[in-house]
Motif scaffolding. Structure first.
Motif, PDB file in Angstrom:
ATOM      1  N   VAL A 152       7.301   4.541  -4.291  1.00  0.00           N
ATOM      2  CA  VAL A 152       6.240   3.626  -4.695  1.00  0.00           C
ATOM      3  C   VAL A 152       5.066   3.861  -3.740  1.00  0.00           C
ATOM      4  N   ASP A 153       4.073   4.622  -4.207  1.00  0.00           N
ATOM      5  CA  ASP A 153       2.905   4.980  -3.407  1.00  0.00           C
ATOM      6  C   ASP A 153       1.824   3.927  -3.628  1.00  0.00           C
ATOM      7  N   LEU A 154       1.936   2.836  -2.888  1.00  0.00           N
ATOM      8  CA  LEU A 154       1.047   1.699  -3.121  1.00  0.00           C
ATOM      9  C   LEU A 154      -0.394   1.935  -2.691  1.00  0.00           C
ATOM     10  N   ARG A 155      -0.658   2.984  -1.939  1.00  0.00           N
ATOM     11  CA  ARG A 155      -2.057   3.268  -1.600  1.00  0.00           C
ATOM     12  C   ARG A 155      -2.850   3.631  -2.858  1.00  0.00           C
ATOM     13  N   ARG A 156      -2.139   4.113  -3.884  1.00  0.00           N
ATOM     14  CA  ARG A 156      -2.788   4.396  -5.163  1.00  0.00           C
ATOM     15  C   ARG A 156      -3.268   3.103  -5.827  1.00  0.00           C
ATOM     16  N   VAL A 157      -2.721   1.983  -5.394  1.00  0.00           N
ATOM     17  CA  VAL A 157      -3.092   0.674  -5.927  1.00  0.00           C
ATOM     18  C   VAL A 157      -3.992  -0.073  -4.942  1.00  0.00           C
ATOM     19  N   THR A 158      -3.598  -0.130  -3.665  1.00  0.00           N
ATOM     20  CA  THR A 158      -4.359  -0.920  -2.688  1.00  0.00           C
ATOM     21  C   THR A 158      -5.745  -0.347  -2.427  1.00  0.00           C
ATOM     22  N   LEU A 159      -5.954   0.923  -2.770  1.00  0.00           N
ATOM     23  CA  LEU A 159      -7.260   1.550  -2.577  1.00  0.00           C
ATOM     24  C   LEU A 159      -7.976   1.805  -3.907  1.00  0.00           C
ATOM     25  N   HIS A 160      -7.480   1.227  -4.973  1.00  0.00           N
ATOM     26  CA  HIS A 160      -8.054   1.383  -6.310  1.00  0.00           C
ATOM     27  C   HIS A 160      -9.105   0.302  -6.552  1.00  0.00           C
ATOM     28  N   HIS A 161     -10.227   0.671  -7.128  1.00  0.00           N
ATOM     29  CA  HIS A 161     -11.353  -0.256  -7.290  1.00  0.00           C
ATOM     30  C   HIS A 161     -11.023  -1.496  -8.115  1.00  0.00           C
ATOM     31  N   ARG A 162     -10.145  -1.406  -9.094  1.00  0.00           N
ATOM     32  CA  ARG A 162      -9.806  -2.584  -9.906  1.00  0.00           C
ATOM     33  C   ARG A 162      -8.548  -3.291  -9.407  1.00  0.00           C
ATOM     34  N   ALA A 163      -7.634  -2.552  -8.803  1.00  0.00           N
ATOM     35  CA  ALA A 163      -6.366  -3.149  -8.370  1.00  0.00           C
ATOM     36  C   ALA A 163      -6.483  -3.859  -7.021  1.00  0.00           C
ATOM     37  N   ALA A 164      -7.310  -3.354  -6.118  1.00  0.00           N
ATOM     38  CA  ALA A 164      -7.405  -3.936  -4.772  1.00  0.00           C
ATOM     39  C   ALA A 164      -7.749  -5.426  -4.783  1.00  0.00           C
ATOM     40  N   PRO A 165      -8.706  -5.866  -5.602  1.00  0.00           N
ATOM     41  CA  PRO A 165      -8.968  -7.310  -5.634  1.00  0.00           C
ATOM     42  C   PRO A 165      -7.748  -8.122  -6.087  1.00  0.00           C
ATOM     43  N   LEU A 166      -6.956  -7.549  -6.989  1.00  0.00           N
ATOM     44  CA  LEU A 166      -5.738  -8.224  -7.427  1.00  0.00           C
ATOM     45  C   LEU A 166      -4.749  -8.370  -6.279  1.00  0.00           C
ATOM     46  N   VAL A 167      -4.640  -7.325  -5.453  1.00  0.00           N
ATOM     47  CA  VAL A 167      -3.742  -7.368  -4.293  1.00  0.00           C
ATOM     48  C   VAL A 167      -4.080  -8.570  -3.430  1.00  0.00           C
ATOM     49  N   GLY A 168      -5.356  -8.736  -3.131  1.00  0.00           N
ATOM     50  CA  GLY A 168      -5.773  -9.863  -2.289  1.00  0.00           C
ATOM     51  C   GLY A 168      -5.435 -11.206  -2.899  1.00  0.00           C
ATOM     52  N   GLY A 170      -1.491  -5.819   9.791  1.00  0.00           N
ATOM     53  CA  GLY A 170      -0.204  -5.211  10.076  1.00  0.00           C
ATOM     54  C   GLY A 170      -0.395  -3.804  10.601  1.00  0.00           C
ATOM     55  N   LEU A 171       0.691  -3.061  10.580  1.00  0.00           N
ATOM     56  CA  LEU A 171       0.679  -1.709  11.128  1.00  0.00           C
ATOM     57  C   LEU A 171      -0.172  -0.796  10.248  1.00  0.00           C
ATOM     58  N   THR A 172      -1.089  -0.083  10.896  1.00  0.00           N
ATOM     59  CA  THR A 172      -1.914   0.865  10.164  1.00  0.00           C
ATOM     60  C   THR A 172      -1.021   1.974   9.618  1.00  0.00           C
ATOM     61  N   LEU A 173      -1.168   2.379   8.519  1.00  0.00           N
ATOM     62  CA  LEU A 173      -2.188   2.446   7.510  1.00  0.00           C
ATOM     63  C   LEU A 173      -1.849   1.603   6.290  1.00  0.00           C
ATOM     64  N   GLY A 174      -0.586   1.369   6.051  1.00  0.00           N
ATOM     65  CA  GLY A 174      -0.193   0.649   4.845  1.00  0.00           C
ATOM     66  C   GLY A 174      -0.763  -0.745   4.739  1.00  0.00           C
ATOM     67  N   ALA A 175      -0.875  -1.447   5.853  1.00  0.00           N
ATOM     68  CA  ALA A 175      -1.332  -2.835   5.826  1.00  0.00           C
ATOM     69  C   ALA A 175      -2.848  -2.975   5.760  1.00  0.00           C
ATOM     70  N   ASP A 176      -3.573  -1.961   6.173  1.00  0.00           N
ATOM     71  CA  ASP A 176      -5.027  -2.088   6.303  1.00  0.00           C
ATOM     72  C   ASP A 176      -5.728  -2.501   5.008  1.00  0.00           C
ATOM     73  N   PRO A 177      -5.524  -1.780   3.896  1.00  0.00           N
ATOM     74  CA  PRO A 177      -6.236  -2.196   2.679  1.00  0.00           C
ATOM     75  C   PRO A 177      -5.757  -3.543   2.139  1.00  0.00           C
ATOM     76  N   ILE A 178      -4.522  -3.907   2.413  1.00  0.00           N
ATOM     77  CA  ILE A 178      -4.017  -5.215   1.979  1.00  0.00           C
ATOM     78  C   ILE A 178      -4.765  -6.320   2.708  1.00  0.00           C
ATOM     79  N   ALA A 179      -4.858  -6.188   4.026  1.00  0.00           N
ATOM     80  CA  ALA A 179      -5.550  -7.196   4.830  1.00  0.00           C
ATOM     81  C   ALA A 179      -7.005  -7.335   4.397  1.00  0.00           C
ATOM     82  N   LEU A 180      -7.658  -6.220   4.130  1.00  0.00           N
ATOM     83  CA  LEU A 180      -9.063  -6.287   3.704  1.00  0.00           C
ATOM     84  C   LEU A 180      -9.196  -6.911   2.315  1.00  0.00           C
ATOM     85  N   SER A 181      -8.272  -6.606   1.416  1.00  0.00           N
ATOM     86  CA  SER A 181      -8.301  -7.232   0.090  1.00  0.00           C
ATOM     87  C   SER A 181      -8.128  -8.734   0.205  1.00  0.00           C
TER      88      SER A 181
END
Length: 179
Positions: free
Chosen positions: A33-49, A66-77
């Motif tokens: 499950v490569d969630l960076r494809r979702v957490t860094l996606h222009h339409r999906a990232a707002p949903l993550v937040g 959280g620990l970089t890199l997986g947590a970074d886009p989640i925290a920003l969302s």
């Protein structure tokens, strides 16, 4: 459909990759499950937040990361979703090791000393990465209120054994995957 269903569709359509892989835990799996494809996606990232804010709505915290890199886009969302609702929420990044130059900080962003924080991760099998972040946050003087992940691959017991509440937006069953 609501945010939760919409995000699940993004995950199943974009993030689930079939084929033999070795996970960061060292375990092997027939899918990833490569969630960076979702957490860094222009339409999906707002949903993550929005989904993770909803998941943890009854927890009191004023910073997330959280620990970089997986947590970074989640925290920003989550920071941006909270801001859209006029809720103050800071984000931070936990480095895997301390920085050897500059201010030599392991946790970047607003100071976490004495603050109630939420530790996040995109997906977790053993809890190792998020618990590394939790240890660094506690050493820095933060009060970790819990751990939230987008997809749980089995880390709940390890996180709860460390004395923390654990929540996942989706289980493997929710995504139609068999562990």
């Amino acid at each position: 459909m609501g945010d939760h269903d919409d995000l699940r569709k993004f995950i199943t359509d974009l993030a689930v990759v079939h084929g033999r892989v070795v996970l960061s835990s060292g375990q092997e799996a027939d899918w990833y499950v490569d969630l960076r494809r979702v957490t860094l996606h222009h339409r999906a990232a707002p949903l993550v937040g929005r989904v993770l804010l909803d998941l943890t709505a009854d927890w009191q915290y004023d910073a997330v990361g959280g620990l970089t890199l997986g947590a970074d886009p989640i925290a920003l969302s989550m920071l941006h979703a909270a801001s859209a609702d006029d809720r103050p929420l800071d984000a931070f990044v936990v480095r895997k090791t301390g920085k050897a130059h500059g201010l030599q900080r392991r946790i970047e962003g607003p100071d976490v000393v004495g603050r109630r924080v939420l530790a996040v991760e995109d997906t977790s099998t053993t809890g190792g990465s998020v618990l590394t972040a939790v240890d660094a946050l506690r050493e820095a003087g933060a009060e970790v209120v819990g751990v939230a992940v987008i997809v749980d691959r089995g880390a709940g017991a390890a996180v709860e054994a460390a004395g923390l509440p654990y929540r996942a937006a989706y289980t493997l069953a929710d995504l139609g995957l068999v562990a």
